[in-house]
Design a protein around this motif. Structure first.
Motif, PDB file in Angstrom:
ATOM      1  N   GLN A   1       0.831  -1.203   0.000  1.00 33.47           N
ATOM      2  CA  GLN A   1       0.000   0.000   0.000  1.00 33.47           C
ATOM      3  C   GLN A   1       0.865   1.253   0.000  1.00 33.47           C
ATOM      4  O   GLN A   1       0.553   2.240  -0.681  1.00 33.47           O
ATOM      5  N   SER A   2       1.958   1.220   0.757  1.00 30.97           N
ATOM      6  CA  SER A   2       2.847   2.380   0.796  1.00 30.97           C
ATOM      7  C   SER A   2       3.466   2.638  -0.569  1.00 30.97           C
ATOM      8  O   SER A   2       3.586   3.789  -1.009  1.00 30.97           O
ATOM      9  N   ARG A   3       3.840   1.562  -1.259  1.00 34.90           N
ATOM     10  CA  ARG A   3       4.411   1.741  -2.600  1.00 34.90           C
ATOM     11  C   ARG A   3       3.368   2.283  -3.577  1.00 34.90           C
ATOM     12  O   ARG A   3       3.674   3.136  -4.413  1.00 34.90           O
ATOM     13  N   GLU A   4       2.142   1.785  -3.466  1.00 36.29           N
ATOM     14  CA  GLU A   4       1.081   2.290  -4.332  1.00 36.29           C
ATOM     15  C   GLU A   4       0.829   3.776  -4.062  1.00 36.29           C
ATOM     16  O   GLU A   4       0.651   4.571  -4.988  1.00 36.29           O
ATOM     17  N   ARG A   5       0.835   4.126  -2.769  1.00 34.83           N
ATOM     18  CA  ARG A   5       0.617   5.537  -2.433  1.00 34.83           C
ATOM     19  C   ARG A   5       1.788   6.396  -2.882  1.00 34.83           C
ATOM     20  O   ARG A   5       1.589   7.536  -3.319  1.00 34.83           O
TER      21      ARG A   5
ATOM     22  N   LEU B   1       1.263   6.934  -6.439  1.00 34.17           N
ATOM     23  CA  LEU B   1       0.177   7.895  -6.629  1.00 34.17           C
ATOM     24  C   LEU B   1       0.650   9.314  -6.339  1.00 34.17           C
ATOM     25  O   LEU B   1       0.311  10.254  -7.080  1.00 34.17           O
ATOM     26  N   ILE B   2       1.434   9.475  -5.265  1.00 32.62           N
ATOM     27  CA  ILE B   2       1.949  10.801  -4.939  1.00 32.62           C
ATOM     28  C   ILE B   2       2.853  11.313  -6.054  1.00 32.62           C
ATOM     29  O   ILE B   2       2.783  12.482  -6.445  1.00 32.62           O
TER      30      ILE B   2
ATOM     31  N   GLU C   1       2.666  10.497  -9.156  1.00 30.48           N
ATOM     32  CA  GLU C   1       1.793  10.843 -10.286  1.00 30.48           C
ATOM     33  C   GLU C   1       1.096  12.175 -10.048  1.00 30.48           C
ATOM     34  O   GLU C   1       0.963  12.998 -10.968  1.00 30.48           O
ATOM     35  N   LEU C   2       0.649  12.397  -8.803  1.00 30.73           N
ATOM     36  CA  LEU C   2       0.004  13.669  -8.484  1.00 30.73           C
ATOM     37  C   LEU C   2       0.976  14.836  -8.606  1.00 30.73           C
ATOM     38  O   LEU C   2       0.612  15.910  -9.098  1.00 30.73           O
ATOM     39  N   GLU C   3       2.213  14.621  -8.147  1.00 33.58           N
ATOM     40  CA  GLU C   3       3.213  15.670  -8.283  1.00 33.58           C
ATOM     41  C   GLU C   3       3.462  15.987  -9.757  1.00 33.58           C
ATOM     42  O   GLU C   3       3.592  17.149 -10.138  1.00 33.58           O
ATOM     43  N   ALA C   4       3.539  14.923 -10.572  1.00 32.85           N
ATOM     44  CA  ALA C   4       3.736  15.148 -12.004  1.00 32.85           C
ATOM     45  C   ALA C   4       2.546  15.897 -12.606  1.00 32.85           C
ATOM     46  O   ALA C   4       2.713  16.788 -13.446  1.00 32.85           O
ATOM     47  N   SER C   5       1.325  15.536 -12.140  1.00 31.53           N
ATOM     48  CA  SER C   5       0.135  16.219 -12.643  1.00 31.53           C
ATOM     49  C   SER C   5       0.132  17.686 -12.216  1.00 31.53           C
ATOM     50  O   SER C   5      -0.198  18.575 -13.006  1.00 31.53           O
ATOM     51  N   ARG C   6       0.518  17.930 -10.956  1.00 37.04           N
ATOM     52  CA  ARG C   6       0.573  19.312 -10.482  1.00 37.04           C
ATOM     53  C   ARG C   6       1.599  20.113 -11.269  1.00 37.04           C
ATOM     54  O   ARG C   6       1.376  21.281 -11.602  1.00 37.04           O
TER      55      ARG C   6
END
Length: 422
Positions: free
Chosen positions: A185-189, A192-193, A195-200
């Motif tokens: 779960q930590s690796r998935e998060r 995700l983080i 990916e979110l940073e890249a999106s931001r």
């Protein structure tokens, strides 16, 4: 977005923030893992040395065999543990060797089984779940089985050792599986983080690009509504002077004076544009006064009548509304000067309503077909300006019928963002 983070710097700041993110916890705390392994090894060694059973010879043999796990861990296991995405073949080879080096001394001296506390986590770290469960089953069950077979044991003693092995195995499976799920779960998060940073970062980049485009459009409108129109007036005056200098010197001198005044006004507008200030005509004056000055210049440059009519209660309005109103009058007067024909009278109306300002510019010129295609920038820029403050533009005209431009600007809808139209 924080005020101290310029839009154009946002992608770079986000990239730096991602680069400065704390490293992976597993790698960051590997020295702690080394310390934990050393503590378990030392504790196991102490228990083996001071065990009451079997005799000193077997305990010494167990110590020698168990000590061999140290170089195996340091030179084989540690590089595999620290590698990202370790090869399963290397992992299986290391775990197989570690289990073998563990089984022989643990079969000789039961206290050696304490080392399982350092071996079981490595199985979960390096192996896939199925292989990890198989390995920890061997680590917990095989030593007790071999220990019970190579020398006769009392049933109660064998029972309690077997029960202890089952409990340890159950605990290892439950806790290990739970920890593995948490790690997944930590690796998935983490993914995700990232990916979110890249999106931001992408959003920030697009926002910066959009802001740059909006600023270019704003500057284009300002240049069109001020400098370009001033230069157009200068060209018209130059043509007038060329035709007058031979036979009407006083009129030519008057037009030269008008050229100088227009050039000074254009210079003031250019300075205001560079400084990011509002129109020079609105500096320290009211909107009706600024419109009257526009009408006066129109009369001087064209010789055609230009009247200003103001209705309603005159009051200061938001800066964005007044700028749009003044630019609308400038654009309409420029179009009248260029297209209405010589001598076309112009009427400019300012209607102050309770919730809106109405700007009306009507000329008696030759008119045009509003449905026909027009390549000019003026009317399109006029509609864009009005739209920025929630306003609307209507153009009424017809061949030989003159032209009427009506701009409705809601006063209450003018926002702070629109006020930056200056």
């Amino acid at each position: 977005m924080p005020d101290d983070l310029p839009v154009e710097d946002t992608p770079r700041r986000l990239t730096e923030r991602v680069a400065l993110r704390a490293p992976d916890v597993h790698n960051h705390t590997f020295r702690r893992w080394d310390a934990y392994y050393g503590v378990v090894f030392a504790a196991t060694l102490v228990f083996v040395l001071f065990a009451s059973d079997p005799g000193p010879a077997l305990r010494a043999l167990a110590v020698v065999l168990f000590t061999a796990t140290i170089p195996w861990y340091v030179f084989v296991g540690r590089p595999v543990l620290r590698a990202e995405g370790a090869d399963q073949r290397r992992s299986v080879r290391y775990i197989a060797g570690a289990v073998l080096l563990f089984l022989i001394p643990s079969a000789l001296v039961g206290e050696t089984r304490i080392a399982a506390f350092s071996l079981v986590p490595q199985c979960f770290i390096l192996l896939r779940m199925r292989w990890a469960l198989t390995a920890i089953a061997v680590v917990n069950i095989a030593p007790v089985a071999v220990w019970g077979l190579w020398a006769p044991r009392e049933p109660p003693e064998l029972f309690f050792e077997s029960l202890s092995a089952v409990v340890t195995l159950t605990f290892s499976v439950v806790m290990g599986s739970w920890i593995i799920r948490i790690i997944d779960q930590s690796r998935e998060r983490a993914a995700l983080i990232a990916e979110l940073e890249a999106s931001r970062e992408e959003v920030a980049r697009l926002s910066a690009a959009h802001s740059a485009l909006a600023e270019r459009e704003r500057l284009s409108r300002e240049i069109h509504d001020t400098l370009a129109q001033g230069f157009t007036s200068l060209l018209m005056l130059v043509q007038a002077v060329e035709s007058e200098v031979e036979h009407d010197v006083p009129l030519a001198r008057r037009h030269l004076d008008l050229m100088a005044r227009t050039a000074r006004e254009n210079l003031a507008e250019a300075r205001a544009l560079v400084a990011g200030a509002g129109p020079a005509d609105l500096d320290g004056g009211s909107l009706p006064d600024a419109v009257r000055r526009l009408a006066a210049r129109h009369r001087e440059q064209t010789g055609a009548p230009a009247v200003v009519e103001v209705s309603g209660a005159v009051r200061p309005l938001p800066a964005g509304v007044e700028v749009v109103a003044l630019r609308s009058c400038q654009e309409a007067l420029t179009n009248a000067r260029r297209h209405a024909g010589p001598g076309a009278a112009v009427t400019i109306g300012l209607g102050y309503g309770e919730g809106a300002l109405r700007v009306l510019v009507r000329d008696t010129g030759r008119g045009f077909d509003p449905l026909a295609r027009h390549d000019g920038y003026g009317l399109a820029g006029l509609r864009t300006r009005a739209g920025e403050v929630g306003g609307a533009v209507r153009v009424g005209s017809g061949p030989g019928e003159g032209t009427t431009v009506t701009v409705e600007l809601p006063v209450q809808a003018a926002t702070e963002g629109a006020r930056s139209a200056r």
